[in-house]
Design a protein around this motif. Sequence first.
Motif, PDB file in Angstrom:
ATOM      1  N   SER A 266       0.898  -1.227   0.126  1.00  0.00           N
ATOM      2  CA  SER A 266      -0.009  -0.067  -0.246  1.00  0.00           C
ATOM      3  C   SER A 266       0.950   1.521  -0.020  1.00  0.00           C
ATOM      4  O   SER A 266       0.589   2.383  -0.746  1.00  0.00           O
ATOM      5  N   ARG A 267       1.971   1.060   0.804  1.00  0.00           N
ATOM      6  CA  ARG A 267       2.806   2.355   0.942  1.00  0.00           C
ATOM      7  C   ARG A 267       3.357   2.603  -0.549  1.00  0.00           C
ATOM      8  O   ARG A 267       3.690   3.746  -0.984  1.00  0.00           O
ATOM      9  N   PHE A 268       3.854   1.462  -1.082  1.00  0.00           N
ATOM     10  CA  PHE A 268       4.568   1.647  -2.489  1.00  0.00           C
ATOM     11  C   PHE A 268       3.530   2.032  -3.488  1.00  0.00           C
ATOM     12  O   PHE A 268       4.109   2.828  -4.397  1.00  0.00           O
ATOM     13  N   SER A 269       2.362   1.776  -3.535  1.00  0.00           N
ATOM     14  CA  SER A 269       1.331   2.073  -4.373  1.00  0.00           C
ATOM     15  C   SER A 269       1.300   3.549  -4.241  1.00  0.00           C
ATOM     16  O   SER A 269       1.115   4.292  -5.452  1.00  0.00           O
ATOM     17  N   GLU A 270       0.941   4.279  -3.043  1.00  0.00           N
ATOM     18  CA  GLU A 270       1.067   5.797  -2.853  1.00  0.00           C
ATOM     19  C   GLU A 270       2.376   6.436  -3.622  1.00  0.00           C
ATOM     20  O   GLU A 270       2.334   7.306  -4.401  1.00  0.00           O
ATOM     21  N   TYR A 271       3.574   5.746  -3.306  1.00  0.00           N
ATOM     22  CA  TYR A 271       4.701   6.239  -4.094  1.00  0.00           C
ATOM     23  C   TYR A 271       4.711   6.273  -5.623  1.00  0.00           C
ATOM     24  O   TYR A 271       4.979   7.196  -6.210  1.00  0.00           O
ATOM     25  N   PHE A 272       4.234   5.102  -5.661  1.00  0.00           N
ATOM     26  CA  PHE A 272       4.197   4.724  -7.431  1.00  0.00           C
ATOM     27  C   PHE A 272       3.191   5.724  -7.787  1.00  0.00           C
ATOM     28  O   PHE A 272       3.312   6.716  -9.073  1.00  0.00           O
ATOM     29  N   THR A 273       2.159   6.301  -7.415  1.00  0.00           N
ATOM     30  CA  THR A 273       1.125   7.124  -7.778  1.00  0.00           C
ATOM     31  C   THR A 273       1.910   8.400  -7.937  1.00  0.00           C
ATOM     32  O   THR A 273       1.574   9.500  -8.905  1.00  0.00           O
ATOM     33  N   GLN A 274       2.481   9.008  -6.957  1.00  0.00           N
ATOM     34  CA  GLN A 274       3.182  10.180  -7.090  1.00  0.00           C
ATOM     35  C   GLN A 274       4.043  10.302  -8.254  1.00  0.00           C
ATOM     36  O   GLN A 274       4.212  11.421  -8.792  1.00  0.00           O
ATOM     37  N   CYS A 275       4.972   9.317  -8.297  1.00  0.00           N
ATOM     38  CA  CYS A 275       5.867   9.218  -9.784  1.00  0.00           C
ATOM     39  C   CYS A 275       5.312   9.304 -10.777  1.00  0.00           C
ATOM     40  O   CYS A 275       5.719  10.095 -11.535  1.00  0.00           O
ATOM     41  N   ILE A 276       4.073   8.622 -11.114  1.00  0.00           N
ATOM     42  CA  ILE A 276       3.319   8.684 -12.227  1.00  0.00           C
ATOM     43  C   ILE A 276       2.806  10.262 -12.314  1.00  0.00           C
ATOM     44  O   ILE A 276       2.960  10.743 -13.359  1.00  0.00           O
ATOM     45  N   ALA A 277       2.537  10.831 -11.430  1.00  0.00           N
ATOM     46  CA  ALA A 277       1.937  12.123 -11.409  1.00  0.00           C
ATOM     47  C   ALA A 277       3.003  13.084 -11.769  1.00  0.00           C
ATOM     48  O   ALA A 277       2.990  14.032 -12.525  1.00  0.00           O
ATOM     49  N   ARG A 278       4.141  13.008 -11.217  1.00  0.00           N
ATOM     50  CA  ARG A 278       5.349  13.825 -11.615  1.00  0.00           C
ATOM     51  C   ARG A 278       5.897  13.547 -13.014  1.00  0.00           C
ATOM     52  O   ARG A 278       6.024  14.420 -13.639  1.00  0.00           O
ATOM     53  N   LEU A 279       5.584  12.247 -13.489  1.00  0.00           N
ATOM     54  CA  LEU A 279       6.161  11.905 -14.847  1.00  0.00           C
ATOM     55  C   LEU A 279       5.061  12.815 -15.711  1.00  0.00           C
ATOM     56  O   LEU A 279       5.419  13.412 -16.895  1.00  0.00           O
ATOM     57  N   ASN A 280       3.920  12.672 -15.372  1.00  0.00           N
ATOM     58  CA  ASN A 280       2.674  13.469 -16.266  1.00  0.00           C
ATOM     59  C   ASN A 280       3.092  14.811 -16.365  1.00  0.00           C
ATOM     60  O   ASN A 280       2.892  15.345 -17.509  1.00  0.00           O
TER      61      ASN A 280
END
Length: 550
Positions: free
Chosen positions: A143-157
Amino acid sequence: MAAVDVCDGDNLSALMCSDCETDEEVKWFCQECQLNFCDRCQAHHLRRKKSKSHSIVPMREAKYTQISESRRLCVVHPGMSIDYWCESCASVICIKCVPGRHKKHTWCAIDDFMGRTQKKIRDKTDEFREMWLKYRTAMSDDSRFSEYFTQCIARLNEDVNNQASILCQEVDKMKEDLLKEIAIFERKETLKKDKNQVGMKEDMTALNALITNTELELKCCDSASSLNVLSKRLSDQEGCFQCPEINRCHPPTLSIPEHFDQLKLVSLFGQLKYPSSTNLDEKVIYEVKAKYLKTKTTRKILALCVQDNGNIWVSFDGNRFLMLMDEYLGILKESCDTEFGVVSMSLYKNTDIVFTRFMDTCVQRLVSNGDRMMTIADLYPYYAKGVCVNNENRVLVCAVTSSTKTCKIVKMTGRGQILMEITNDAEREPLTLPYRIASVDGGELFVVDMATDDHRVICLDKQRDRLFSWSWRGEGVGSVDPLGIACDKNVCYVTDEINNRIYMFPKKNNTAVVLLDESTRQSGPRCITVDRKGCIWVGCNNGIILKIER
């Protein structure tokens, strides 16, 4: 008191006839006598005056009320209490049973067996409880990794959109492609995460139910047979659960270029860097300058050979002739008909070409600037695979039979005189299935060995002894399927068509480094060669040739 069915599958196979005490199949049970019989003894029992009116039923229908285990009587020896447990038969026995059928079996006091079995069941329950806690920890980490992953995707976009805002209309399509690629990657990882969580929840539910049911059943177990059944069932369930391992793919990052190249719109955006290995700290990518040279076809390039004047011979899939091109891939001429597709070739004495063909036993030589072909050796029954020429102008050929059970490396002159053969003898076993070969100035040979389930590169010295073997496993570069190979001084280069990578490693060090990976957008690097200036030429599956300058 509990109603017990003693005629389940396990007990039925362990019972003996109460009359004859033989190993014949027990099929009948007398309700009045509480005895079991085979076919012959059952008929004899009904002929007796005292027992002809007894109720004899099939063993599958035989049930009786069992008192506590310590007061049960032996069904084979009436009047004897059952105080022992036969571990070989998994059944309870009396003292008179031991010298008979159970003479050579392993048996013990029933109290000792019950104590040991109860401890074993409790230990298994504790193990399942620890495994359940690991599942819970893994889900929390996920779950914690999922939050980090979502933030990275947002920064990529955000990075892609900001970069696109300063570009002209010509790069809009590249922007769309990159965003689509990010979305696909995000969707795949999200689906993978959801699938993992569903599986872990199901396992946790099953584990929790198993633990609860086991503890309840353990309290109700008052016999060795029931404890044994419960223990077996837990042992069978053990293989259904394993500690959850989360193999996560790190989110890609956007590499913003430091300069602008108008000829390559892709460089205006940079490239998404995907992790190619679970151990990213061990992966090294060299800074290289690669030129993408596009031929006039999209056919797969099977082999390359660069001449001293910079011209390059190219073998395309499906062509029965070689193409001579300049360094800008302008077509200069075609060779004579090679009859079969050329799969490997090497420069011989600066002017000629030695080569091997698809499913052919002969080694050929191209002379007169490609206008004439001659056979220099026939290795029948071996098929000629990879070929190279060392600094002494000796031709080295990989040869294998159709059954792939025998193989060798043949060293010969330019006229076909065989000088030496390196075989896969029983003592050294340096080779399994040699496919491509290259040589360095010191005389060492690098061989791509297509060994089953572990394709590797083997380095052999002049005495044909193995110096080292590089199998890529544990080297921090992930899965590798080597194919093409070339050497330059003390460095060896290897192509990986399946994973779109090019590797290099020094002659005296079997640690791999990544020269180019999938971020270069190459498509299936297959063959590789090095020219006199040290430039690396790589032929790909889509008709593109990479010229790499280090």
